[in-house]
Scaffold this motif. Structure first.
Motif, PDB file in Angstrom:
ATOM      1  N   PRO A  50       0.790  -1.234   0.000  1.00 22.27           N
ATOM      2  CA  PRO A  50       0.000   0.000   0.000  1.00 22.27           C
ATOM      3  C   PRO A  50       0.820   1.282   0.000  1.00 22.27           C
ATOM      4  O   PRO A  50       0.375   2.307  -0.541  1.00 22.27           O
ATOM      5  CB  PRO A  50      -0.846  -0.114   1.277  1.00 22.27           C
ATOM      6  CG  PRO A  50      -0.168  -1.132   2.116  1.00 22.27           C
ATOM      7  CD  PRO A  50       0.481  -2.083   1.170  1.00 22.27           C
ATOM      8  N   LEU A  51       2.032   1.265   0.584  1.00 18.27           N
ATOM      9  CA  LEU A  51       2.828   2.488   0.633  1.00 18.27           C
ATOM     10  C   LEU A  51       3.296   2.938  -0.744  1.00 18.27           C
ATOM     11  O   LEU A  51       3.788   4.063  -0.892  1.00 18.27           O
ATOM     12  CB  LEU A  51       4.047   2.297   1.543  1.00 18.27           C
ATOM     13  CG  LEU A  51       3.799   2.037   3.031  1.00 18.27           C
ATOM     14  CD1 LEU A  51       5.104   2.139   3.803  1.00 18.27           C
ATOM     15  CD2 LEU A  51       2.749   2.952   3.613  1.00 18.27           C
ATOM     16  N   LEU A  52       3.113   2.089  -1.762  1.00 17.66           N
ATOM     17  CA  LEU A  52       3.520   2.467  -3.119  1.00 17.66           C
ATOM     18  C   LEU A  52       2.474   3.340  -3.807  1.00 17.66           C
ATOM     19  O   LEU A  52       2.722   3.855  -4.891  1.00 17.66           O
ATOM     20  CB  LEU A  52       3.791   1.214  -3.958  1.00 17.66           C
ATOM     21  CG  LEU A  52       4.992   0.381  -3.513  1.00 17.66           C
ATOM     22  CD1 LEU A  52       5.154  -0.857  -4.389  1.00 17.66           C
ATOM     23  CD2 LEU A  52       6.275   1.207  -3.524  1.00 17.66           C
ATOM     24  N   HIS A  53       1.311   3.503  -3.188  1.00 12.80           N
ATOM     25  CA  HIS A  53       0.329   4.436  -3.753  1.00 12.80           C
ATOM     26  C   HIS A  53       0.748   5.863  -3.379  1.00 12.80           C
ATOM     27  O   HIS A  53       0.975   6.157  -2.202  1.00 12.80           O
ATOM     28  CB  HIS A  53      -1.075   4.157  -3.226  1.00 12.80           C
ATOM     29  CG  HIS A  53      -2.148   4.857  -4.004  1.00 12.80           C
ATOM     30  ND1 HIS A  53      -2.348   6.227  -3.932  1.00 12.80           N
ATOM     31  CD2 HIS A  53      -3.072   4.390  -4.893  1.00 12.80           C
ATOM     32  CE1 HIS A  53      -3.344   6.565  -4.730  1.00 12.80           C
ATOM     33  NE2 HIS A  53      -3.794   5.482  -5.323  1.00 12.80           N
ATOM     34  N   PRO A  54       0.851   6.765  -4.358  1.00 14.41           N
ATOM     35  CA  PRO A  54       1.372   8.104  -4.073  1.00 14.41           C
ATOM     36  C   PRO A  54       0.491   8.955  -3.168  1.00 14.41           C
ATOM     37  O   PRO A  54       0.974   9.928  -2.577  1.00 14.41           O
ATOM     38  CB  PRO A  54       1.496   8.730  -5.467  1.00 14.41           C
ATOM     39  CG  PRO A  54       0.523   7.978  -6.314  1.00 14.41           C
ATOM     40  CD  PRO A  54       0.541   6.579  -5.784  1.00 14.41           C
TER      41      PRO A  54
ATOM     42  N   LEU B  19      -1.565   7.638  -0.565  1.00 12.70           N
ATOM     43  CA  LEU B  19      -2.105   6.829   0.520  1.00 12.70           C
ATOM     44  C   LEU B  19      -2.438   7.683   1.739  1.00 12.70           C
ATOM     45  O   LEU B  19      -3.484   7.511   2.368  1.00 12.70           O
ATOM     46  CB  LEU B  19      -1.112   5.733   0.912  1.00 12.70           C
ATOM     47  CG  LEU B  19      -1.568   4.829   2.060  1.00 12.70           C
ATOM     48  CD1 LEU B  19      -2.790   4.012   1.662  1.00 12.70           C
ATOM     49  CD2 LEU B  19      -0.435   3.904   2.504  1.00 12.70           C
ATOM     50  N   VAL B  20      -1.567   8.628   2.064  1.00 10.70           N
ATOM     51  CA  VAL B  20      -1.814   9.495   3.223  1.00 10.70           C
ATOM     52  C   VAL B  20      -3.109  10.273   3.041  1.00 10.70           C
ATOM     53  O   VAL B  20      -3.919  10.389   3.972  1.00 10.70           O
ATOM     54  CB  VAL B  20      -0.623  10.450   3.447  1.00 10.70           C
ATOM     55  CG1 VAL B  20      -0.977  11.505   4.490  1.00 10.70           C
ATOM     56  CG2 VAL B  20       0.612   9.674   3.896  1.00 10.70           C
ATOM     57  N   GLY B  21      -3.341  10.777   1.837  1.00 10.47           N
ATOM     58  CA  GLY B  21      -4.573  11.512   1.563  1.00 10.47           C
ATOM     59  C   GLY B  21      -5.803  10.634   1.678  1.00 10.47           C
ATOM     60  O   GLY B  21      -6.845  11.060   2.201  1.00 10.47           O
ATOM     61  N   MET B  22      -5.708   9.396   1.200  1.00 12.93           N
ATOM     62  CA  MET B  22      -6.829   8.459   1.286  1.00 12.93           C
ATOM     63  C   MET B  22      -7.181   8.167   2.745  1.00 12.93           C
ATOM     64  O   MET B  22      -8.352   8.147   3.133  1.00 12.93           O
ATOM     65  CB  MET B  22      -6.477   7.170   0.543  1.00 12.93           C
ATOM     66  CG  MET B  22      -6.308   7.347  -0.960  1.00 12.93           C
ATOM     67  SD  MET B  22      -5.441   5.955  -1.757  1.00 12.93           S
ATOM     68  CE  MET B  22      -6.700   4.672  -1.685  1.00 12.93           C
ATOM     69  N   ILE B  23      -6.150   7.949   3.554  1.00 18.09           N
ATOM     70  CA  ILE B  23      -6.370   7.680   4.979  1.00 18.09           C
ATOM     71  C   ILE B  23      -7.014   8.883   5.651  1.00 18.09           C
ATOM     72  O   ILE B  23      -7.950   8.759   6.455  1.00 18.09           O
ATOM     73  CB  ILE B  23      -5.050   7.307   5.664  1.00 18.09           C
ATOM     74  CG1 ILE B  23      -4.542   5.961   5.141  1.00 18.09           C
ATOM     75  CG2 ILE B  23      -5.206   7.274   7.182  1.00 18.09           C
ATOM     76  CD1 ILE B  23      -3.127   5.639   5.536  1.00 18.09           C
ATOM     77  N   SER B  24      -6.517  10.077   5.322  1.00 11.13           N
ATOM     78  CA  SER B  24      -7.060  11.298   5.907  1.00 11.13           C
ATOM     79  C   SER B  24      -8.544  11.466   5.578  1.00 11.13           C
ATOM     80  O   SER B  24      -9.352  11.832   6.444  1.00 11.13           O
ATOM     81  CB  SER B  24      -6.271  12.511   5.395  1.00 11.13           C
ATOM     82  OG  SER B  24      -6.777  13.713   5.950  1.00 11.13           O
TER      83      SER B  24
END
Length: 332
Positions: A106-110, A112-117
């Motif tokens: 999952p960390l390879l998605h550019p 991911l932080v935004g999706m989690i937020s």
């Protein structure tokens, strides 16, 4: 824990458990939506883990930075914005948990932080499982500030030799650094994120299990979880199979061959959750690694409709009798 238990989520969960209870009596009816969803941010990975379909797939294609693509199954290597927005819109009213992992890293998605937020803002409990090879200090800070509730870091050895027996192509030191980054970010932001270190029970690391118990907090984790390993060619034994059968999913029979241990005939998971792949396919669970039992695509049909359609109902009926191969491989 940031999950928002709204009235609609509570009612949906109640319906899910009632539906499962009825299935124990032979009545398969679904009138609810998933209570939790696993999404696949990326269907690629940097590692070559020997018992992972992503790592062991033959005829693979290499992408940028050495990433391995499951091109045979999935048309998308990383979940597009359109699929993510549709997923979040569909699950927000009724689901309480979203897991950001399936098969790829999952960390390879550019974003991911935004999706989690965005999921956190909707009151969803968020989980990420990672090999941590792409973790940086900035990424750790971003994940924690995004409101991530739980992160699972896979580390299957305490020496480079034992670690690379399974996590081929990975770095133990990078994994340890990732745990330090996460711990530092958690303390700096006074966050409640749970950092979980996960170790597969393998013959290659069985001499280190006691040391894992002694050192996981020192490494930066809040919790240690041991997990048994799924092996594909296990009938005649396997080099990764633990010496003690108690820690294995397989047992040696009178015929001299190894067999799967007895499993429950009922599975709550396929009544309460599903997987959504990078290109929007809806799968019954994480064991459908070849997408053989897809209910349909979320980009064409609403998730609630897919979750209770004829294909989903037929799969659940078959699952009760453990007919699908993926159910025979399952370990709960």
């Amino acid at each position: 824990m940031s999950v928002g238990l709204t009235r609609s989520r509570f009612i949906n969960a109640l319906r899910a458990y009632c539906s499962y209870a009825l299935s124990l009596l032979g009545l398969v009816r679904v009138r609810h939506a998933p209570t939790f969803v696993s999404v696949e941010p990326a269907s690629i990975c940097q590692l070559r883990c020997p018992e992972c379909p992503v790592g062991m797939r033959k005829g693979e294609q290499s992408g940028a930075n050495g990433e391995r693509e499951r091109s045979v199954v999935s048309g998308e290597r990383k979940m597009p914005r359109t699929v993510w927005e549709r997923t979040l819109q569909e699950i927000t009213p009724t689901a309480h948990t979203i897991q950001f992992y399936f098969q790829g890293e999952p960390l390879l998605h550019p974003d991911l932080v935004g999706m989690i937020s965005e999921a956190h803002a909707k009151g969803l409990y968020t989980i990420v499982s990672t090999n941590a090879q792409a973790m940086t200090e900035a990424m750790a800070e971003g994940l924690v500030s995004a409101g991530l509730d739980r992160i699972i870091v896979s580390m299957d050895g305490l020496t480079e030799e034992s670690y690379n027996a399974y996590r081929i192509g990975g770095s133990l030191e990078q994994c340890k650094a990732a745990l330090r980054y996460l711990r530092k970010a958690k303390e700096k932001q006074h966050a409640s994120i749970r950092i979980e270190l996960q170790c597969l029970r393998l013959r290659s690391n069985e001499a280190e299990w006691s040391e894992f118990r002694r050192s996981y907090r020192r490494l930066g984790a809040d919790r240690l979880v041991f997990k048994t390993a799924q092996l594909y060619d296990y009938e005649k034994g396997h080099a990764l199979m633990p010496s003690d059968e108690k820690y294995s999913r397989y047992t040696k029979g009178k015929d001299g061959l190894y067999h799967r241990k007895h499993l429950s005939r009922h599975c709550l998971r396929v009544w309460t959750g599903c997987v959504i792949t990078t290109d929007g396919e809806v799968l019954p669970c994480c064991y459908d690694k070849e997408h053989a039992h897809a209910y349909g695509n979320i980009m064409h049909t609403p998730l609630r409709e897919l979750f209770g359609n004829e294909r989903a109902t037929a799969f659940r009926r078959a699952a009760i009798r453990q007919q699908p191969t993926i159910c025979q491989q399952c370990w709960k």
